[in-house]
Design a protein around this motif. Structure first.
Motif, PDB file in Angstrom:
ATOM      1  N   LYS A 133       0.817  -1.222   0.000  1.00 50.31           N
ATOM      2  CA  LYS A 133       0.000   0.000   0.000  1.00 50.31           C
ATOM      3  C   LYS A 133       0.847   1.267   0.000  1.00 50.31           C
ATOM      4  CE  LYS A 133      -3.889  -1.987   2.561  1.00 50.31           C
ATOM      5  NZ  LYS A 133      -4.337  -2.182   3.965  1.00 50.31           N
ATOM      6  N   GLY A 134       2.126   1.132   0.333  1.00 46.86           N
ATOM      7  CA  GLY A 134       2.995   2.302   0.322  1.00 46.86           C
ATOM      8  C   GLY A 134       3.028   3.068   1.634  1.00 46.86           C
ATOM      9  N   LYS A 135       2.746   2.390   2.735  1.00 45.10           N
ATOM     10  CA  LYS A 135       2.863   3.049   4.032  1.00 45.10           C
ATOM     11  C   LYS A 135       3.123   1.999   5.102  1.00 45.10           C
ATOM     12  CE  LYS A 135       0.034   6.561   5.443  1.00 45.10           C
ATOM     13  NZ  LYS A 135      -1.195   7.158   6.020  1.00 45.10           N
ATOM     14  N   PHE A 149       8.561   4.974  13.855  1.00 44.28           N
ATOM     15  CA  PHE A 149       8.868   5.620  12.577  1.00 44.28           C
ATOM     16  C   PHE A 149       7.870   5.135  11.525  1.00 44.28           C
ATOM     17  CE2 PHE A 149      12.686   5.138  15.017  1.00 44.28           C
ATOM     18  CZ  PHE A 149      13.450   6.270  14.780  1.00 44.28           C
ATOM     19  N   SER A 150       7.781   5.913  10.440  1.00 42.78           N
ATOM     20  CA  SER A 150       7.009   5.473   9.275  1.00 42.78           C
ATOM     21  C   SER A 150       7.831   5.681   8.024  1.00 42.78           C
ATOM     22  CB  SER A 150       5.714   6.283   9.135  1.00 42.78           C
ATOM     23  OG  SER A 150       4.939   6.194  10.309  1.00 42.78           O
ATOM     24  N   LEU A 151       7.540   4.861   7.026  1.00 46.95           N
ATOM     25  CA  LEU A 151       8.012   5.112   5.670  1.00 46.95           C
ATOM     26  C   LEU A 151       6.770   5.200   4.796  1.00 46.95           C
ATOM     27  CD1 LEU A 151      11.106   2.747   5.298  1.00 46.95           C
ATOM     28  CD2 LEU A 151      11.126   5.220   4.906  1.00 46.95           C
ATOM     29  N   VAL A 152       6.653   6.306   4.079  1.00 40.52           N
ATOM     30  CA  VAL A 152       5.462   6.560   3.272  1.00 40.52           C
ATOM     31  C   VAL A 152       5.885   6.817   1.836  1.00 40.52           C
ATOM     32  CG1 VAL A 152       3.468   8.063   2.956  1.00 40.52           C
ATOM     33  CG2 VAL A 152       4.272   7.540   5.264  1.00 40.52           C
ATOM     34  N   LYS A 153       5.290   6.040   0.940  1.00 44.37           N
ATOM     35  CA  LYS A 153       5.630   6.151  -0.480  1.00 44.37           C
ATOM     36  C   LYS A 153       5.065   7.447  -1.058  1.00 44.37           C
ATOM     37  CE  LYS A 153       5.610   3.097  -4.505  1.00 44.37           C
ATOM     38  NZ  LYS A 153       5.066   1.815  -4.993  1.00 44.37           N
ATOM     39  N   ILE A 154       5.871   8.107  -1.859  1.00 43.66           N
ATOM     40  CA  ILE A 154       5.422   9.331  -2.526  1.00 43.66           C
ATOM     41  C   ILE A 154       5.613   9.171  -4.038  1.00 43.66           C
ATOM     42  CG2 ILE A 154       5.848  10.873  -0.569  1.00 43.66           C
ATOM     43  CD1 ILE A 154       8.568  11.577  -1.933  1.00 43.66           C
TER      44      ILE A 154
END
Ligand code: MN
Length: 204
Positions: A133-135, A149-154
């Motif tokens: 999902k990109g998050k 922490f988070s990694l979020v797709k842009i």
């Protein structure tokens, strides 16, 4: 997911990096707890490689500015090819002419816990769905990096190199101090220069 791309990019006659043939069995056995590592990599451009153990490989992102503990800073993280699990202990110098030539330090290492969108404890499946999902959200218990922490797709990048943002969540570990000043290997206490000078240890 897999190591095909990792192997294609490298010539193991030249580089001391792990071949990815071994399938090490890892300690633990708790489904929620998996390994993470951050390697400082003095390649053509200095960057930090953040890696999370997911289904037997290390999902990997290159972070040009490095990780941050400051919720106000969002750092670009570029997803790169999966790496083998044994890469977590790789420290040394990749010789000139090889892919990713330059010195690698194990800058931080520890356990991570996958979290869901409500920051509740998840499983490996949670992180897999998040990657799709990109998050993703996760809690790190490293020597330098701690907390959520988070990694979020842009937008940006391409299929092989998607762009994500590294985001520190507000919690007790959040800080405006520059965590990158902690600049020694958590494995060997060496500086980048000491690792670069030590030719004998660069082959593992
Ligand atoms: Mn790298």
């Amino acid at each position: 997911m897999g190591l095909k791309s990792y192997k294609q990019k490298r010539s193991f006659k030249q580089t001391p990096e792990p071949t990815g043939k071994k399938k090490p069995h890892l300690e633990g056995g708790k489904e929620e707890a998996h390994l993470f590592v951050i390697q400082k990599h003095d390649a053509s451009h200095l960057h930090y490689d953040f890696r999370l153990e997911v289904e037997g490989v290390l999902k990997s992102w290159a972070i040009p500015k490095g990780p941050s503990m400051n919720p106000a800073e969002k750092h670009l993280a570029i997803m790169v090819e999966d790496h083998p699990l044994e890469y977590r202990d790789f420290e040394g110098t990749i010789p000139e002419g090889s892919y990713g030539a330059g010195t690698v330090m194990v800058w931080d290492q520890g356990i991570y816990y996958s979290l869901d969108d409500q920051y509740q404890l998840g499983t490996e499946k949670t992180i897999k769905e998040g990657l799709r999902k990109g998050k993703i959200h996760f809690a790190l218990a490293g020597k330098k990096l701690k907390g959520i922490f988070s990694l979020v797709k842009i937008k940006g990048g391409d299929e092989n190199k998607s762009h994500w943002l590294w985001i520190k969540k507000e919690d007790d570990f959040a800080s405006t101090q520059d965590v990158l000043k902690k600049d020694k290997s958590v494995l060997t206490q060496r500086t980048m220069n000491q690792i670069a000078m030590d030719k004998s240890l660069s082959k593992k």
